[in-house]
Design an enzyme around this catalytic site. Structure first.
Site, PDB file in Angstrom:
ATOM      1  N   ARG A 140      35.036  11.211  35.508  1.00 55.34           N
ATOM      2  CA  ARG A 140      33.648  11.292  35.949  1.00 55.34           C
ATOM      3  C   ARG A 140      32.702  11.322  34.759  1.00 55.34           C
ATOM      4  O   ARG A 140      33.039  11.788  33.684  1.00 55.34           O
ATOM      5  CB  ARG A 140      33.442  12.573  36.783  1.00 55.34           C
ATOM      6  N   LYS A 196      44.165  21.645  36.013  1.00 52.26           N
ATOM      7  CA  LYS A 196      43.932  20.271  36.450  1.00 52.26           C
ATOM      8  C   LYS A 196      45.183  19.424  36.297  1.00 52.26           C
ATOM      9  O   LYS A 196      45.779  19.342  35.223  1.00 52.26           O
ATOM     10  CB  LYS A 196      42.777  19.650  35.667  1.00 52.26           C
ATOM     11  N   ARG A 203      34.445  28.726  35.796  1.00 47.52           N
ATOM     12  CA  ARG A 203      34.113  29.472  34.589  1.00 47.52           C
ATOM     13  C   ARG A 203      32.615  29.702  34.592  1.00 47.52           C
ATOM     14  O   ARG A 203      31.837  28.790  34.320  1.00 47.52           O
ATOM     15  CB  ARG A 203      34.563  28.710  33.340  1.00 47.52           C
TER      16      ARG A 203
END
Length: 320
Positions: free
Chosen positions: A117, A182, A317
Site C-alpha cells: 500500500r 504480518k 501501536r
C-alpha cells in the site's frame, strides 16, 4: 541462459562442480561465478567450496506452471493465462502490461519492484515467499472497491487454514496476520469504476520461508507461514491454493457483493474492540475499533462518536 536455469541445476541442494554447470548451460566457467554472484544479490544463499563447486544453502522447489495447473484441477480452465516468471519487476505490473480481456494470473520467484500500500516496497527475495497476482474483468456491482480487499483476505486466510495454518487473523483493510505479526498483504489496482465494470488486478505477497537476513529492510514485525504449519505443503500446491482463493474471492464478490464475506471477515478481525491509531492524509486519530460496516468500512469509536473509516492505515501501536 537466465539465472533461474542455474537455480534449476542447483535446486536439489547438492554440490555441483563449476565446469559441469558451465557445460550444462553452455557458458564459460567465469560466467558461472558471475551468475552465482547475481543469485546472491537476489537473496539466495549459495555456498561455494574450491574443489566441490556450488550448492544452495537449502534445496528449493521452483514454481512450475504445469504443476500449478495440475493442483488447480478443473479450476485451471477458468484461467485464460497463467504466467510463471523467474525474475520480474512486479506481478501486478506484468498483468497491467498484458491487459485483458479474461482472467489471467502471474507468479514470480523474485520481484525487483514489489509494492504494498501507498507504494511501499515489498521485500521479495528469490524463491522464499509467494508473489502472485490475478487480473479479471468485473461486471457492475454496487459493492465499493475497498471492500474487495477484505473479501480477498477472507478467502486467502480460509485457504491457509485449510492447509493447516494456525493463529491466523485479518487486519483492516488488507493485511494477513499470524501470531500477531504480518504474514502477507493485498494490493488491488483497477481501471474503470466497479459500478460500471472494471479491470481489476489483485496482488498478494505472502511470507513463506524468508529468513531474517532476507528481510533486513522490513520495518515492522513480520512472520512466515513456515512457523505456523505443522506440515509445510509444496510451494506449487500452496501457489495453487492461494490462486484458487483469489479466483473465488473475485467471482463471489462480483456475484454476491461484500455481504457474502462480512460475517466471515469478522471472525478473523484482529483489531475489533482494541485501541487503534488511524493514520490518514489529514493527520492521526486514536479510537477503539468496533468492527466493520456493511460496506467494508472500519467502524471506530472516537471521542466525537462512532465513525466509518474508508481509507488510511490502522496501527495497534498507539505511540507514533
Amino acid at each position: 541462459m537466465s539465472e533461474v536455469s542455474l537455480v534449476a541445476l542447483l535446486a536439489d541442494g547438492a554440490w555441483h562442480r563449476g565446469p559441469a554447470l558451465a557445460e550444462a548451460l553452455g557458458v564459460s566457467r567465469a560466467a558461472i561465478s558471475g551468475r552465482v554472484a547475481e543469485l546472491r544479490e537476489l537473496g539466495l544463499g549459495v555456498h561455494s567450496v574450491q574443489g566441490r563447486g556450488y550448492r544452495l544453502a537449502a534445496p528449493i522447489e521452483l514454481l512450475d506452471e504445469e504443476r500449478i495447473r495440475s493442483e488447480l484441477g478443473e479450476r485451471a480452465t477458468g484461467l485464460d493465462g497463467l504466467y510463471v516468471h523467474e525474475r520480474i519487476d512486479s506481478t501486478n505490473a506484468e498483468l497491467a502490461r498484458r491487459g485483458g480481456p479474461g482472467m489471467q494470473a502471474c507468479l514470480a520467484e523474485y520481484q525487483s519492484a514489489g509494492r504494498g500500500r501507498a507504494r511501499r516496497p515489498w521485500a521479495s527475495p528469490f524463491g522464499a515467499n509467494l508473489y502472485v497476482s490475478l487480473a479479471a474483468d468485473v461486471a457492475g456491482t454496487r459493492a465499493p472497491l475497498g471492500a474487495l480487499s477484505l473479501a480477498v483476505g477472507v478467502c486467502v486466510i480460509e485457504a491457509l487454514r485449510d492447509l493447516g495454518a494456525t493463529d491466523l487473523a485479518l487486519k483492516w483493510p488488507n493485511d494477513i496476520w499470524a501470531g500477531g505479526d504480518k504474514l502477507g498483504g493485498i494490493l488491488i489496482e483497477h481501471r474503470g469504476e466497479l459500478g460500471a465494470g472494471a479491470r481489476l488486478i489483485v496482488g498478494l505477497g505472502l511470507n513463506v520461508a524468508m529468513d531474517r537476513t532476507q528481510a533486513e529492510a522490513i520495518d515492522q514485525p513480520w512472520t512466515r507461514l513456515l512457523d505456523h504449519l505443522a506440515v509445510v505443503p509444496s510451494r506449487n500446491r500452496l501457489a495453487a491454493a492461494v490462486l484458487d482463493a483469489l479466483m473465488r474471492a473475485v467471482q463471489d464478490f462480483e456475484q454476491h457483493g461484500f455481504e457474502h464475506f462480512r460475517d466471515r471477515w469478522q471472525t478473523f478481525d484482529a483489531v475489533r474492540d482494541k485501541p487503534v491509531r488511524v493514520i490518514e492524509s489529514q493527520g492521526e486519530r486514536v479510537g477503539i475499533a468496533r468492527g466493520i460496516a456493511a460496506d467494508g468500512a472500519l467502524r471506530v469509536e472516537f471521542e466525537a462518536g462512532l465513525q466509518s473509516v474508508y481509507s488510511g492505515d490502522v496501527s495497534l501501536r498507539l505511540a507514533p
